[in-house]
Write a protein that holds these residues in place. Structure first.
Motif, PDB file in Angstrom:
ATOM      1  N   PHE A 131     -83.768 -53.120  63.689  1.00 21.67           N
ATOM      2  CA  PHE A 131     -83.437 -53.203  65.203  1.00 21.67           C
ATOM      3  C   PHE A 131     -83.359 -51.889  65.801  1.00 21.67           C
ATOM      4  O   PHE A 131     -83.661 -51.967  66.908  1.00 21.67           O
ATOM      5  N   TYR A 173     -81.294 -54.898  71.344  1.00 21.97           N
ATOM      6  CA  TYR A 173     -81.619 -54.233  69.980  1.00 21.97           C
ATOM      7  C   TYR A 173     -80.905 -53.463  69.188  1.00 21.97           C
ATOM      8  O   TYR A 173     -80.479 -53.370  68.191  1.00 21.97           O
ATOM      9  N   ALA A 198     -82.897 -61.586  67.262  1.00 19.13           N
ATOM     10  CA  ALA A 198     -81.464 -60.847  67.277  1.00 19.13           C
ATOM     11  C   ALA A 198     -80.525 -61.766  66.960  1.00 19.13           C
ATOM     12  O   ALA A 198     -79.477 -61.514  66.155  1.00 19.13           O
TER      13      ALA A 198
END
Length: 124
Positions: free
Chosen positions: A21, A41, A114
């Protein structure tokens, strides 16, 4: 709150999620609208790494998941438009301003990724 000892595999998984991420966030810096994607992110990255050291309240993770799902819902029609096209591989190409469904579909899928990472944190 300090976290009780996690298994080695969970710490490794969290570390891998942190790295992935963080990379996703850095890649967003060349996007036309980089800051909110960078923050989304990086937020997931920080939660993933932080989970190795502290207990993150489930309520916070649930609220973030709900926010991301609402944001993803705003991009859902772009995904439908892309699914109705003949050339599905163009989603992997460059952004084309005449085809906003490409970027919208990518954003939808990124938000789902996510959410998936946060669901992993929630299940633990």
């Amino acid at each position: 709150m300090i976290k009780a000892s996690l298994s080695k595999s969970k710490k490794i998984t969290n570390s891998v999620l942190f790295i992935l991420f963080t990379l996703f966030a850095v890649i967003q810096l060349n996007d036309p609208d980089p800051m909110h994607w960078f923050l989304i992110y990086m937020g997931v990255a920080v939660i993933s790494l932080g989970s190795n050291f502290i207990t993150i309240p489930k309520a916070i993770i649930v609220l973030i998941i709900l926010g991301l799902l609402v944001y993803a819902a705003m991009h859902f029609m772009f995904l439908i438009d892309w699914l109705q096209t003949e050339n599905k591989s163009e989603i992997l190409g460059e952004m084309v301003y005449e085809k906003p469904y490409l970027e919208g579909s990518r954003e939808f899928l990124g938000l789902l990724i996510a959410v998936g990472a946060l669901l992993y944190q929630l299940k633990r």
